[in-house]
Design a protein around this motif. Structure first.
Motif, mmCIF file in Angstrom:
data_model
loop_
_atom_site.group_PDB
_atom_site.id
_atom_site.type_symbol
_atom_site.label_atom_id
_atom_site.label_comp_id
_atom_site.label_asym_id
_atom_site.label_seq_id
_atom_site.Cartn_x
_atom_site.Cartn_y
_atom_site.Cartn_z
ATOM 1 N N GLN A 12 21.861 36.383 16.227
ATOM 2 C CA GLN A 12 22.978 36.189 17.152
ATOM 3 C C GLN A 12 22.494 36.142 18.600
ATOM 4 O O GLN A 12 23.068 35.429 19.428
ATOM 5 N N ASP A 13 21.424 36.866 18.908
ATOM 6 C CA ASP A 13 20.902 36.868 20.272
ATOM 7 C C ASP A 13 20.202 35.558 20.626
ATOM 8 O O ASP A 13 20.003 35.261 21.804
ATOM 9 N N VAL A 14 19.826 34.787 19.608
ATOM 10 C CA VAL A 14 19.323 33.431 19.849
ATOM 11 C C VAL A 14 20.506 32.516 20.160
ATOM 12 O O VAL A 14 20.473 31.736 21.120
ATOM 13 N N ILE A 15 21.547 32.643 19.362
ATOM 14 C CA ILE A 15 22.752 31.834 19.571
ATOM 15 C C ILE A 15 23.319 32.067 20.969
ATOM 16 O O ILE A 15 23.756 31.137 21.650
ATOM 17 N N ASP A 16 23.293 33.325 21.421
ATOM 18 C CA ASP A 16 23.818 33.680 22.748
ATOM 19 C C ASP A 16 22.813 33.413 23.874
ATOM 20 O O ASP A 16 23.113 33.679 25.031
ATOM 21 N N PHE A 17 21.614 32.960 23.539
ATOM 22 C CA PHE A 17 20.553 32.566 24.472
ATOM 23 C C PHE A 17 19.752 33.709 25.080
ATOM 24 O O PHE A 17 18.770 33.461 25.767
ATOM 25 N N ARG A 18 20.149 34.954 24.855
ATOM 26 C CA ARG A 18 19.409 36.061 25.477
ATOM 27 C C ARG A 18 17.970 36.136 24.952
ATOM 28 O O ARG A 18 17.024 36.326 25.719
ATOM 29 N N TRP A 43 11.684 31.706 13.574
ATOM 30 C CA TRP A 43 13.105 32.009 13.428
ATOM 31 C C TRP A 43 13.939 30.802 13.050
ATOM 32 O O TRP A 43 14.999 30.957 12.455
ATOM 33 N N GLU A 44 13.494 29.588 13.374
ATOM 34 C CA GLU A 44 14.300 28.412 13.084
ATOM 35 C C GLU A 44 14.611 28.292 11.600
ATOM 36 O O GLU A 44 15.672 27.852 11.195
ATOM 37 N N SER A 78 20.642 47.482 13.513
ATOM 38 C CA SER A 78 21.197 47.537 12.163
ATOM 39 C C SER A 78 20.723 46.393 11.266
ATOM 40 O O SER A 78 21.041 46.379 10.074
ATOM 41 N N ARG A 79 19.971 45.459 11.795
ATOM 42 C CA ARG A 79 19.590 44.273 11.033
ATOM 43 C C ARG A 79 18.446 44.587 10.070
ATOM 44 O O ARG A 79 17.380 45.058 10.482
ATOM 45 N N PRO A 80 18.649 44.350 8.764
ATOM 46 C CA PRO A 80 17.628 44.708 7.776
ATOM 47 C C PRO A 80 16.296 43.988 7.969
ATOM 48 O O PRO A 80 15.238 44.578 7.743
ATOM 49 N N TRP A 81 16.326 42.723 8.413
ATOM 50 C CA TRP A 81 15.051 42.018 8.580
ATOM 51 C C TRP A 81 14.304 42.482 9.821
ATOM 52 O O TRP A 81 13.073 42.453 9.864
#
Length: 195
Positions: A12-18, A43-44, A78-81
């Motif tokens: 999600q932090d990629v989607i939000d550009f941070r 990540w792609e 919280s992200r398992p990966w």
């Protein structure tokens, strides 16, 4: 010489550009040497793969790296990966550090409050003789063994540890530092955080 850095983050932090701001900040410098890293993330592809394929991608991404940078957003902890990448990096003996990215404006041009440090929710216990290490993760408020690496939680300890750590347990926040991209001037200091 620049070091190879593996970036761990919540998609999600990629989607939000941070996440992109940190990962790509070297593009604006004269060379990758000036940036202090070579990007080894994959990540792609990560979101489209099976669990086994994801593990292979992560393991391949970590290969030939000496540093793991965890980009800390709101839900990264919280992200398992992300947990897998942190603990795999621990076993690999990468230099690990975190960078808080919520101070970076997202695509909505807003910042967010500081995200929880993911190193608080993964940990290790060392055997009484110090030769073995068991990996743990915190689920809600309970510590449970982390078995996603090779389907086991206990490994040969890759580190030489002091006697006072033998038979003891620690969250990884005990060992690894975090920085804030904005407050700690990550654009100019990132290469100093890389070991």
């Amino acid at each position: 010489m620049a070091k190879k850095v593996f970036f761990s983050f919540h998609y999600q932090d990629v989607i939000d550009f941070r996440a992109n701001v940190v990962r790509n900040h070297g593009s604006f410098k004269l060379s990758k040497q000036d940036a202090g890293y070579y990007d080894s993330s994959m990540w792609e592809k990560a979101k489209k793969e099976s669990e086994l394929a994801l593990k292979r991608l992560i393991n391949t991404g970590l290969k030939n790296t000496s540093n793991t940078c965890v980009l800390i957003g709101t839900d990264t902890y919280s992200r398992p990966w992300v947990r897998y990448e942190i603990l795999k990096s621990f076993l690999k003996k990468n230099h690990i550090f975190g960078v808080h990215i919520n101070s970076i404006k997202g695509k909505d041009q807003h910042t967010k409050t500081l995200g929880r440090n993911p190193f608080l929710d993964v940990g290790v216990t060392f055997s009484e003789d110090g030769k073995k290490v068991t990996l743990w993760e915190k689920i809600n408020t309970e510590w449970v063994e982390f078995t996603k690496i090779e389907n086991k939680s206990t490994f040969d300890n890759p580190y030489n540890i002091n006697d006072d750590r033998k038979g003891e347990g620690f969250s990884l926040s005990h060992f690894y530092s975090t920085y804030d991209w904005k407050d700690d001037d990550g654009y100019n200091n990132f290469s100093n955080w890389v070991n």
